[in-house]
Design a protein around this motif. Structure first.
Motif, short mmCIF file in Angstrom:
data_model
loop_
_atom_site.label_atom_id
_atom_site.label_comp_id
_atom_site.label_asym_id
_atom_site.label_seq_id
_atom_site.Cartn_x
_atom_site.Cartn_y
_atom_site.Cartn_z
N SER A 224 0.84 -1.19 0.00
CA SER A 224 0.00 0.00 0.00
C SER A 224 0.88 1.25 0.00
CB SER A 224 -0.91 0.00 1.23
OG SER A 224 -1.57 1.24 1.37
N PRO A 225 0.38 2.36 -0.52
CA PRO A 225 1.18 3.60 -0.50
C PRO A 225 1.27 4.24 0.89
CG PRO A 225 -0.96 4.02 -1.47
CD PRO A 225 -0.87 2.54 -1.30
N LEU A 226 0.43 3.80 1.84
CA LEU A 226 0.44 4.44 3.15
C LEU A 226 0.05 3.46 4.26
CD1 LEU A 226 -2.82 4.99 3.95
CD2 LEU A 226 -2.54 6.71 2.17
N ALA A 227 0.42 3.81 5.48
CA ALA A 227 0.06 3.04 6.67
C ALA A 227 -0.57 3.99 7.67
CB ALA A 227 1.28 2.36 7.27
N VAL A 228 -1.47 3.48 8.51
CA VAL A 228 -2.17 4.29 9.51
C VAL A 228 -1.87 3.74 10.90
CG1 VAL A 228 -4.42 5.03 10.40
CG2 VAL A 228 -4.01 4.97 7.93
N HIS A 229 -1.60 4.63 11.84
CA HIS A 229 -1.30 4.25 13.22
C HIS A 229 -2.14 5.10 14.17
CE1 HIS A 229 2.22 1.98 11.82
NE2 HIS A 229 2.43 3.00 11.01
N MET A 230 -2.51 4.52 15.32
CA MET A 230 -3.26 5.23 16.34
C MET A 230 -2.70 4.91 17.71
SD MET A 230 -7.25 4.81 15.16
CE MET A 230 -7.05 3.17 14.44
N ASP A 231 -2.68 5.91 18.59
CA ASP A 231 -2.41 5.68 20.00
C ASP A 231 -3.10 6.79 20.79
OD1 ASP A 231 -0.72 7.72 19.23
OD2 ASP A 231 1.10 6.83 20.01
N ALA A 232 -3.24 6.57 22.10
CA ALA A 232 -3.98 7.51 22.94
C ALA A 232 -3.42 7.50 24.35
CB ALA A 232 -5.47 7.17 22.94
N ALA A 233 -3.71 8.57 25.09
CA ALA A 233 -3.25 8.70 26.47
C ALA A 233 -4.09 9.75 27.17
CB ALA A 233 -1.77 9.09 26.52
N PRO A 234 -4.12 9.73 28.49
CA PRO A 234 -4.81 10.80 29.23
C PRO A 234 -4.20 12.16 28.89
CG PRO A 234 -4.31 8.97 30.69
CD PRO A 234 -3.58 8.69 29.41
N LEU A 440 8.56 16.28 -4.58
CA LEU A 440 8.43 16.08 -6.02
C LEU A 440 7.47 14.97 -6.42
CD1 LEU A 440 12.15 16.40 -7.21
CD2 LEU A 440 10.45 18.19 -6.87
N GLU A 441 7.34 13.93 -5.62
CA GLU A 441 6.61 12.75 -6.07
C GLU A 441 5.36 12.49 -5.24
OE1 GLU A 441 6.89 8.73 -8.26
OE2 GLU A 441 8.17 10.49 -8.38
N VAL A 442 4.21 12.53 -5.89
CA VAL A 442 2.93 12.21 -5.24
C VAL A 442 2.71 10.70 -5.32
CG1 VAL A 442 0.43 12.48 -5.34
CG2 VAL A 442 1.91 14.46 -5.72
N ILE A 443 2.40 10.07 -4.17
CA ILE A 443 2.16 8.62 -4.17
C ILE A 443 0.69 8.28 -3.94
CG2 ILE A 443 4.50 8.05 -3.44
CD1 ILE A 443 3.39 7.66 -0.60
N ALA A 444 -0.09 9.25 -3.43
CA ALA A 444 -1.53 9.02 -3.23
C ALA A 444 -2.25 10.36 -3.39
CB ALA A 444 -1.81 8.44 -1.85
N VAL A 511 -10.60 4.15 11.90
CA VAL A 511 -10.16 5.14 10.92
C VAL A 511 -10.28 4.54 9.53
CG1 VAL A 511 -8.24 6.53 10.06
CG2 VAL A 511 -8.59 6.25 12.52
N ARG A 512 -11.00 5.22 8.66
CA ARG A 512 -11.10 4.81 7.25
C ARG A 512 -10.33 5.81 6.40
NH1 ARG A 512 -15.94 3.87 9.62
NH2 ARG A 512 -16.48 1.65 9.76
N VAL A 513 -9.55 5.27 5.49
CA VAL A 513 -8.75 6.09 4.59
C VAL A 513 -9.19 5.81 3.17
CG1 VAL A 513 -6.43 6.71 3.84
CG2 VAL A 513 -6.80 5.93 6.17
N ARG A 514 -9.44 6.86 2.44
CA ARG A 514 -9.84 6.72 1.04
C ARG A 514 -8.87 7.51 0.18
NH1 ARG A 514 -14.14 4.43 -1.18
NH2 ARG A 514 -14.86 5.17 -3.23
N ALA A 515 -8.32 6.88 -0.86
CA ALA A 515 -7.30 7.54 -1.67
C ALA A 515 -7.29 6.97 -3.08
CB ALA A 515 -5.92 7.36 -1.03
N LYS A 516 -6.78 7.77 -4.00
CA LYS A 516 -6.62 7.35 -5.39
C LYS A 516 -5.14 7.21 -5.71
CE LYS A 516 -10.48 10.35 -6.81
NZ LYS A 516 -10.77 11.61 -7.55
N LYS A 517 -4.84 6.40 -6.70
CA LYS A 517 -3.50 6.41 -7.26
C LYS A 517 -3.29 7.74 -7.98
CE LYS A 517 -3.23 1.40 -8.00
NZ LYS A 517 -3.05 0.32 -9.02
N ALA A 523 -11.20 5.83 -6.17
CA ALA A 523 -10.47 5.65 -4.93
C ALA A 523 -10.71 4.26 -4.34
CB ALA A 523 -10.89 6.72 -3.92
N THR A 524 -9.77 3.80 -3.55
CA THR A 524 -9.94 2.58 -2.77
C THR A 524 -9.99 2.97 -1.30
OG1 THR A 524 -7.55 2.20 -2.69
CG2 THR A 524 -8.77 1.13 -4.46
#
Length: 608
Positions: A224-234, A440-444, A511-517, A523-524
């Protein structure tokens, strides 16, 4: 071989003034009053008393086939058309009242796009765009303002996008916005603080502060062109609240993997660009960029002042000396025919465009446009038209005094590109050398995020920043809606303030991510669920990057005088930042020095 071309624009301290009137910043007392009005109970009462604002319906009734979701999600909600909560913003002037925006003048009342009473007012909808995207959003008119203690900012122009309110998750569980990798707001604020003045609060965009810094997100491992991460704290700021971080990491590309780039420099050489922090700094930045290009790349250059000319036709890197000579010969003088310059730049860019290539224009300017077609609507329409031809835009701003931040950001947004501000050679090196792949380079393309909160676990939430990137929930799966672009190696960070229900943990948010090539039409979509393991039991035990991002967010909220930060302090921010700054991290150590410089400036304003 596929080829990508890039046209870059640098805007420096010029005046593109379209019916804007000068206003003074809100007095501190008015800000404090607005902060008190932001208390949850009062906010609820006000929301109930204000007219409801209904989200826009999708522009097309058929949004296409059902998206592909990976990993699978057990619950994919249908687009919502619910009402969006209203909230107070800041107000100034005798009797001024701001509704999620600002009002000024005696008796001024802020309404969407205008004002009543003796002064003028403005308002924006609480983080939920009526139309749903950067190029279609309607908001308050830009203002000519000056920052506290700054006598050089008399005609600078910024747009007040308001401040997001808290949203009750049971009434509206979805938060939707376009990604933003711009960093111009941070570097502009840095320059002002180092020179002894506070940034204009409308120019402080929290997301651009957050995204200036590097965070250690893992890249995608599944192609995939990207990865998603989540974390939380008080939250360290407000007892009983938590902070959720959503991070996006773009795929890294090596130099050999980067497609050849065709760049067109559009350089403002009008008289206002003569000072050392404008055209001379822009020339050094361009030389640095050229030195970091490789065989197969090309450079063209167009200049504009009282007249426009092609300073360099498309030229390959095998003739680097010729390119450097053309940059050295730039001289400032004359008025500013920006529109004509943009048209000529696009003519040069079109020479390298084909069905497999992407071309970028890089604009270097202060935003001044006083000859020819000077209205922003005309220029933006021109830029948007060429995006359809595959030509994107990067804007790079220089200088202070009459810098048009609002216009530079809009040019980049309309051109599907990035907006930067260069205050030093260090900033230029960061953009054109250290992060050249992402520049210079767009990946998504058209990347949208939608965070779905579980009302059983989240009572209320607030997205901190991204006010001018809001997208109506109903438009998330409308692929005609423009959104943000992600460059190679780019990261995107967003922070939410949360009020959790007892027992919150696994799946409190999806989290849902929607992006095009790049240059894609369809988009996927992918979904990522929050893991209870990512919820720290205390702020001190949270990930160091989350803690540093919390400090950056806190500083931005204080600098823009957010009513949500009325009880926060720079002492808190400094302590958090210091404890999250490892030895040898020059970027974060510079931020600590900036906080030390900003604190007395803020205290001086508060004492007035």
């Amino acid at each position: 071989m596929a080829v990508s071309g890039i046209v870059c624009a640098l805007v420096v301290e010029s005046a593109l003034v379209v019916g804007c009137r000068s206003q003074e910043e809100a007095p501190q007392r008015a800000v404090e009053m607005a902060a008190k009005q932001q208390e949850p109970r009062q906010e609820q009462k006000v929301a109930e008393s204000l007219p409801s604002k209904t989200r826009a319906e999708p522009s097309s009734p058929n949004a296409g086939p059902s998206p592909t979701v990976s990993p699978p999600s057990s619950h994919v909600p249908a687009p919502s058309a619910k009402r969006s909560p209203a909230a107070f913003g800041s107000a100034s002037g005798l009797g001024g009242l701001g509704f999620k925006g600002s009002g000024s003048g005696g008796g001024g009342i802020g309404t969407l796009g205008g004002g009543t009473g003796y002064g003028s007012g403005s308002a924006s909808l609480g983080g939920k765009s009526m139309v749903g995207m950067k190029m279609k959003m309607r908001g308050p008119a830009p203002r000519n303002v000056s920052s506290s203690g700054d006598t050089t900012s008399r005609t600078e122009q910024y747009r007040d996008a308001g401040i997001n309110p808290f949203v009750t998750a049971s009434e509206d569980p979805l938060s939707t916005f376009a990604i933003d990798v711009d960093t111009g707001a941070y570097t502009l604020a840095r320059r002002k603080i180092l020179e002894g003045s506070l940034p204009v609060q409308e120019g402080v965009r929290v997301e651009e502060f957050l995204n200036y810094f590097r965070y250690d997100y893992e890249g995608p491992t599944d192609g995939s062109p990207l990865a998603v991460h989540m974390d939380a704290a008080p939250s360290p700021y407000t007892p009983g609240r938590h902070l959720l971080r959503v991070g996006v990491q773009g795929k890294q590309l090596s130099v050999s993997e980067r497609k050849p780039a065709h760049l067109t420099f559009l350089v403002d050489v009008s008289g206002s660009m003569a000072s050392p922090d404008k055209l001379p700094l822009a020339q050094r930045a361009l030389r640095m960029l050229v030195d970091n290009l490789r065989d197969g790349d090309t450079v063209a250059m167009v200049t504009y002042a009282g007249h426009v000319k092609v300073a360099l036709p498309p030229t390959g890197l095998e003739r680097k000396a010729v390119i450097h000579q053309a940059i050295e010969e730039l001289q400032a003088g004359g008025s500013t025919a920006m529109s004509s310059g943009i048209e000529l730049a696009y003519q040069q860019a079109m020479q390298t465009v084909d069905g497999q290539s992407t071309s970028r224009v890089i604009i270097l300017s202060d935003g001044d446009a006083n000859v020819g077609a000077t209205s922003p609507e005309e220029i933006l329409k021109l830029i948007r038209g060429y995006v359809k031809e595959g030509i994107t835009v990067t804007t790079v701003g220089f200088g202070m005094g009459n810098y048009k931040d609002e216009m530079m950001e809009r040019f980049a947004n309309q051109g599907d590109g990035n907006h930067y501000y260069v205050d030093s050679l260090m900033a230029a090196r960061r953009i054109f050398q250290e992060q050249i792949g992402g520049t210079l380079e767009v990946i998504a393309q058209d990347v949208k995020l939608q965070v779905d909160f579980d009302p059983k676990q989240v009572a209320r939430y607030r997205l901190v920043g991204y006010e001018n990137r809001a997208i109506a929930d109903a438009l998330f799966r409308d692929d005609k809606v423009d959104a943000g672009e992600l460059g190679a190696g780019h990261t995107v960070t967003a922070l939410y303030e949360l009020e959790l229900q007892p027992g919150a943990g696994d799946d409190l948010a999806t989290v849902r991510v929607r992006a095009k090539k790049p240059r894609g039409e369809k988009a996927t979509e992918r979904a990522f669920r929050f893991s209870g393991k990512a919820l720290a039991s205390s702020f001190a035990s949270a990930n160091k990057d989350l803690r540093f991002a919390t400090a950056v967010m806190g500083a931005a909220e204080l600098l823009r005088r957010s009513p949500h930060a009325a009880r926060w302090s720079f002492e808190q921010v400094e302590k958090i930042a210091r404890e999250a700054t490892p030895s040898g991290n020059a970027e974060r150590q510079e931020f600590l020095r900036l906080l030390e410089k900003a604190r007395p400036l803020v205290e001086r304003v508060a004492a007035r």
